[in-house]
Design an enzyme around this catalytic site. Sequence first.
Site, PDB file in Angstrom:
ATOM      1  N   SER A   3     -11.803 -48.551   6.608  1.00 35.04           N
ATOM      2  CA  SER A   3     -10.398 -48.676   7.006  1.00 35.04           C
ATOM      3  C   SER A   3     -10.147 -49.735   8.070  1.00 35.04           C
ATOM      4  CB  SER A   3      -9.852 -47.332   7.509  1.00 35.04           C
ATOM      5  OG  SER A   3      -9.742 -46.470   6.450  1.00 35.04           O
ATOM      6  N   ASP A  59      -5.763 -42.927   6.064  1.00 30.87           N
ATOM      7  CA  ASP A  59      -6.419 -43.933   6.910  1.00 30.87           C
ATOM      8  C   ASP A  59      -5.592 -44.274   8.155  1.00 30.87           C
ATOM      9  OD1 ASP A  59      -8.162 -43.756   4.819  1.00 30.87           O
ATOM     10  OD2 ASP A  59      -7.670 -45.699   3.968  1.00 30.87           O
ATOM     11  N   HIS A 119      -9.679 -38.485  -2.321  1.00 28.54           N
ATOM     12  CA  HIS A 119      -8.643 -38.614  -3.362  1.00 28.54           C
ATOM     13  C   HIS A 119      -7.730 -37.387  -3.393  1.00 28.54           C
ATOM     14  CE1 HIS A 119      -9.832 -42.471  -5.060  1.00 28.54           C
ATOM     15  NE2 HIS A 119     -11.066 -42.117  -4.770  1.00 28.54           N
ATOM     16  N   THR A 120      -7.576 -36.788  -2.245  1.00 27.82           N
ATOM     17  CA  THR A 120      -6.667 -35.643  -2.123  1.00 27.82           C
ATOM     18  C   THR A 120      -5.403 -36.016  -1.349  1.00 27.82           C
ATOM     19  OG1 THR A 120      -8.033 -35.014  -0.251  1.00 27.82           O
ATOM     20  CG2 THR A 120      -8.366 -33.776  -2.279  1.00 27.82           C
ATOM     21  N   ALA A 171     -15.625 -52.506   3.659  1.00 28.60           N
ATOM     22  CA  ALA A 171     -16.693 -51.532   3.448  1.00 28.60           C
ATOM     23  C   ALA A 171     -16.156 -50.136   3.160  1.00 28.60           C
ATOM     24  CB  ALA A 171     -17.595 -51.489   4.679  1.00 28.60           C
ATOM     25  N   GLY A 172     -14.843 -49.948   3.262  1.00 32.96           N
ATOM     26  CA  GLY A 172     -14.275 -48.620   3.066  1.00 32.96           C
ATOM     27  C   GLY A 172     -14.208 -47.846   4.375  1.00 32.96           C
TER      28      GLY A 172
HETATM   29  C1  GLA Z   1      -8.605 -45.050   0.212  1.00 36.26           C
HETATM   30  C2  GLA Z   1      -7.129 -44.834   0.491  1.00 36.26           C
HETATM   31  C3  GLA Z   1      -6.880 -43.443   1.075  1.00 36.26           C
HETATM   32  C4  GLA Z   1      -7.512 -42.355   0.213  1.00 36.26           C
HETATM   33  C5  GLA Z   1      -8.975 -42.708  -0.113  1.00 36.26           C
HETATM   34  C6  GLA Z   1      -9.594 -41.744  -1.090  1.00 36.26           C
HETATM   35  O1  GLA Z   1      -9.316 -45.051   1.420  1.00 36.26           O
HETATM   36  O2  GLA Z   1      -6.664 -45.804   1.403  1.00 36.26           O
HETATM   37  O3  GLA Z   1      -5.494 -43.222   1.209  1.00 36.26           O
HETATM   38  O4  GLA Z   1      -6.777 -42.141  -0.955  1.00 36.26           O
HETATM   39  O5  GLA Z   1      -9.085 -44.027  -0.640  1.00 36.26           O
HETATM   40  O6  GLA Z   1      -9.707 -40.476  -0.533  1.00 36.26           O
END
Ligand code: GLA
Length: 384
Positions: A128, A174, A38-39, A125-126
């Site tokens: 990307s 991502d 979240h940066t 799943a996170g």
């Molecule tokens: C998701 C978003 C990224 C980033 C993360 C948190 O993956 O797509 O841009 O903000 O959350 O770090």
Amino acid sequence: MPAPTSRTSAQEEFRRRFGGEPEVVVRAPGRVNLIGEHTDYNHGFVMPMAIDRWVTIAARRRMDGRVTLHSIDLNDEGSFTLGGQGEPGREWIDYVRGLAWALGDAGKALTGFDGVVSGNVPVGAGLSSSAAFEMAAARAFAAVSGFDWDPAAMARAAQRAENLWMGVDCGIMDPLISAGGQAGHAMLIDCRSLDMQPVPLPRDVAVVVLDTTTRRQLVGSEYNDRRAQCGAAALACGASSLRDVSQARLEAGRDAMGEATFRRARHVLGENGRTLRAAEAMRAGDAALLGQLMNQSHQSLRDDFEVSTRALDAMVESARSAPGCHGARLTGAGFGGCVVALVDRHRLHGFVPHAVAMFTAATRLVPAVYPCEAVGGAAVVTGS
Ligand code: GLA
């Protein structure tokens, strides 16, 4: 017999469907973020690595300005005409339509193609999978249209497409790591300048992704809320971005901005510092320190940024209690999805069953486990 790779199957399906050989086979990886969460949308620092799971496209140019893409995994076909992409939509082909719109808007002259896509990045799943799909499509466009591969420009186009076309307010991390990752390295990215520095993974450590199998409920609205709170915190400190806010300035603005907003900003400032220290630890080969920084990152995401869940916390605790674990934290946006753990490579065989058993005992869920290698970014696998 080894399982067919997605590359072979995209190629095979291409021959079956379109006849003849594809001109190019391209692929783009998913990613796991080691630290710096979240940066990115606060113009701060992140340190993701591209992982050995890809979206692959076999493609051959066509000169009538059409793009036709068949998805093996969805058993579906999508198509559109370049330059007449129409209105934004939410179908899978809209990732490519939106990207074509953003690339065209950035001045790229695009050629159409026939293509087949397949992938093995777990969806939702996170890790990307959507950025990997966009970067595979961008790589295909670059190959058939004949323009040079510029990771930052491609990532900006993908981010614009996600923000303005798909209506998802995500940051640059991502697509940028999928476009520009390096084998054997995580990348320290300055999300303001988009400068990317390769940072070697410490010897003898394995990066293990542990998927809770819980999916990201609420992620759209909660993600946008966190973004808005970060923006409000910066504004209360007289800055346009938290990147320009010092710890002292943040403390001074604490009462004016309110407690929750303050804690969100405290996470971001702390996380930027941890990410820079983590890069130093990696350069010094200090896996123990990197692990500690990852643990601190999770605590801050849980308590100050409030994006963890019971399942993510249980997965982190299970990983940390397992043999050989240097540290573990949630990775990606949070609210479900995956944990990343740093594990002594020689103790991986003991780590995995222990972490899985502990997590299942605590939650009754069976996690998916992916030991990951750091790979290079989007590339042409065969062809020009
Ligand atoms: C998701 C978003 C990224 C980033 C993360 C948190 O993956 O797509 O841009 O903000 O959350 O770090």
